[in-house]
Enzyme design. Structure first.
Site, PDB file in Angstrom:
ATOM      1  N   ASP A   1     -37.516  18.958   0.503  1.00 46.85           N
ATOM      2  CA  ASP A   1     -36.635  18.852  -0.656  1.00 46.85           C
ATOM      3  C   ASP A   1     -35.206  19.196  -0.222  1.00 46.85           C
ATOM      4  O   ASP A   1     -34.972  20.269   0.364  1.00 46.85           O
ATOM      5  CB  ASP A   1     -37.090  19.803  -1.763  1.00 46.85           C
ATOM      6  CG  ASP A   1     -36.382  19.545  -3.080  1.00 46.85           C
ATOM      7  OD1 ASP A   1     -36.962  18.851  -3.919  1.00 46.85           O
ATOM      8  OD2 ASP A   1     -35.246  20.035  -3.251  1.00 46.85           O
TER       9      ASP A   1
ATOM     10  N   GLU B   1     -34.859  13.995  -4.926  1.00 44.22           N
ATOM     11  CA  GLU B   1     -34.582  14.436  -3.560  1.00 44.22           C
ATOM     12  C   GLU B   1     -35.820  14.974  -2.869  1.00 44.22           C
ATOM     13  O   GLU B   1     -35.721  15.666  -1.855  1.00 44.22           O
ATOM     14  CB  GLU B   1     -33.480  15.500  -3.557  1.00 44.22           C
ATOM     15  CG  GLU B   1     -33.838  16.802  -4.251  1.00 44.22           C
ATOM     16  CD  GLU B   1     -33.535  16.786  -5.752  1.00 44.22           C
ATOM     17  OE1 GLU B   1     -33.339  17.872  -6.304  1.00 44.22           O
ATOM     18  OE2 GLU B   1     -33.486  15.705  -6.353  1.00 44.22           O
TER      19      GLU B   1
END
Length: 386
Positions: free
Chosen positions: A260, A303
Site C-alpha cells: 500500500d 493504492e
C-alpha cells in the site's frame, strides 16, 4: 450455360472493392494490426484482379507486362497480409522468411520471364500456390486461444485455391490448351469461380476472427486494471486460485505480499491526480520488473497492490527491499517527489482451503505495518521488519 472468364474476374474484383470500402465502416478506426492487415489484403486482391483485367485490353507489350506483374505482385502481397493477420491472432506462424522470399520472388520471376508464356505462367502460378499453401498452414496449431470454425474455413479455402492455382500453372506451362489468360479452359474457369467463392468465404472467416479478437479483448479488459495494465481484483482472484491449486498439487510454498502506497491521498491533494496516476503507474512498473517469472502482481484497488510468490517467506523481505530501493531512486527522478509503501506478508497454511485466508492474514500484517509507522514490511508471523 457458358461461363465467361473475364466476367467472373470482374465480378470478383468488384466484390473485393466493395468489401474493401465497407470493412473500414464496419470495423471502425480503433482496430488491431491484424484487422488492418485483412483490410490491406482485400484491397490488394481487388487491385490484382483489376490490373490483370486491364492488361487484357492494352495493346502495348510493355504495358501488358507491367500490369500483369503488378497483378501478380499484389496477389502475392495480399497473401503476406493474410499471413500477418493470422500471426497476430494465433501467435507466431511457421516459415515467415520462406513465405516472404516467395512473395518477393513471384513477381520478380514473372517480370523477368515475361517473354516466355510457359515459363512465366508456370513460375507465377507454382509460387502463388506455394504461398497460398503456407498461409493455409498458418491457420493450424494456434499458440493463442482461437475458435476452430473460422480457421477451418480459411484452411479449406486456401487449400482449394492453392490446388486450382497449381493446376493453372501446370496446364499453362506444359500444354497448349491454355494459350492465353482469357482462354475458357475448364481449369481456368474453375480457378475464376473458385476465386469468386473463396473471397466471400475468407471475408466471412476473417470477420469472425475479428469478432473473436474483440471478445477476447473485452474479457481481458474485465480482469485488467486500465491504468496500470496489472490484473484487477477479479483477475487476480481467478489467477490466484489457479496458483493455489498448483501449490497444493505439487506441495509448493505460497507467499502473499499486500502493498500500500503511503500517504497517497496527500500526493493527490498536493500534486494533483495526474501525478498520483503516474505514481501508481511507476509503482506498477517497478513491481512487474522486480518480481520473478511466475509471480503474480495485481492492483486490488486505489493504492493497494498484491504480489503472490511461488516461494516461502524468506523471499518476501529481499523482494521488498529491492522494490523499496528502486522506488526511492526512481520516484524523485520521474515524479519529482519521494514516495514509499507499507507491506504485509503471510504464508500459505496447510488448513487454507482458498486464497482468501492467506490474503486476509497479509492484509492484517499490512495494517500493522501502517500502524507501526508505515514505510516497512510486517510479517503475519514475525515482528515488524524495517
Amino acid at each position: 450455360m457458358q461461363l465467361d472468364f473475364l466476367t467472373l474476374l470482374a465480378t470478383t474484383a468488384i466484390s473485393l472493392f466493395m468489401i474493401s470500402a465497407s470493412l473500414p465502416l464496419i470495423m471502425g478506426r480503433n482496430i488491431s494490426a491484424s484487422a488492418r492487415y485483412v483490410q490491406a489484403s482485400l484491397l490488394l486482391q481487388a487491385l490484382a484482379w483489376a490490373a490483370i483485367i486491364a492488361s487484357t485490353y492494352v495493346p502495348a507489350t510493355l504495358a501488358d507486362r507491367i500490369l500483369s506483374t503488378v497483378s501478380i505482385g499484389c496477389g502475392s502481397a495480399a497473401q503476406w497480409m493474410n499471413y500477418r493477420a493470422l500471426a497476430g491472432w494465433l501467435g507466431p506462424r511457421p516459415w515467415p522468411r520462406l513465405l516472404l522470399v516467395l512473395v518477393v520472388a513471384t513477381p520478380l520471376g514473372y517480370f523477368s520471364s515475361f517473354g516466355s508464356y510457359a515459363i512465366r505462367v508456370g513460375w507465377a502460378n507454382t509460387l502463388l500456390a506455394a504461398v497460398t499453401l503456407l498461409v493455409a498452414r498458418a491457420t493450424l496449431q494456434p499458440q493463442r486461444p482461437a475458435e476452430t470454425g473460422w480457421r477451418r474455413l480459411i484452411f479449406v479455402s486456401m487449400l482449394t485455391m492453392a490446388g486450382l492455382t497449381l493446376a493453372r500453372g501446370i496446364v499453362g506451362a506444359f500444354t497448349d490448351q491454355y494459350p492465353s489468360f482469357r482462354t475458357p479452359h475448364p481449369v481456368n474457369l474453375a480457378f475464376a469461380l473458385g476465386a469468386c467463392v473463396t473471397v466471400v468465404l475468407n471475408t466471412i472467416a476473417m470477420l469472425v476472427a475479428w469478432r473473436d479478437e474483440a471478445e477476447i479483448k473485452l474479457r481481458e479488459l474485465a480482469v485488467t486494471d486500465a491504468l496500470t495494465s496489472l490484473p484487477n481484483r477479479r483477475g487476480f482472484e481467478k489467477r490466484a486460485q489457479a496458483m493455489l491449486a498448483h501449490a497444493r498439487r505439487h506441495d509448493l510454498p505460497l507467499t502473499a505480499l499486500m502493498l500500500d502506497l503511503d500517504h497517497f491521498k496527500q500526493v493527490n491533494d498536493t500534486h494533483g491526480h495526474e501525478v498520483g496516476d503516474r505514481a501508481l503507474q511507476l509503482f506498477s512498473r517497478l513491481l512487474k520488473e522486480t518480481r520473478r517469472d511466475g509471480d503474480l502482481a495485481a492492483r486490488l484497488g486505489g493504492e493497494e497492490f498484491c504480489l503472490l510468490l511461488h516461494s516461502d517467506a524468506s523471499a518476501g523481505a529481499p523482494l521488498d527491499q529491492r522494490l523499496r530501493q528502486r522506488l526511492r531512486q526512481a520516484a524523485p527522478a520521474e515524479l519529482g517527489l519521494e514516495i514509499d509503501f507499507s507491506a504485509g506478508l503471510a504464508v500459505l497454511r496447510p488448513d487454507d482451503t482458498s486464497i482468501q485466508p492467506l490474503l486476509a492474514r497479509a492484509d492484517r500484517a499490512l495494517y500493522e505495518a501502517k500502524t507501526d509507522g508505515r514505510g516497512r514490511l510486517h510479517s503475519a508471523t514475525q515482528d515488524a521488519m524495517n
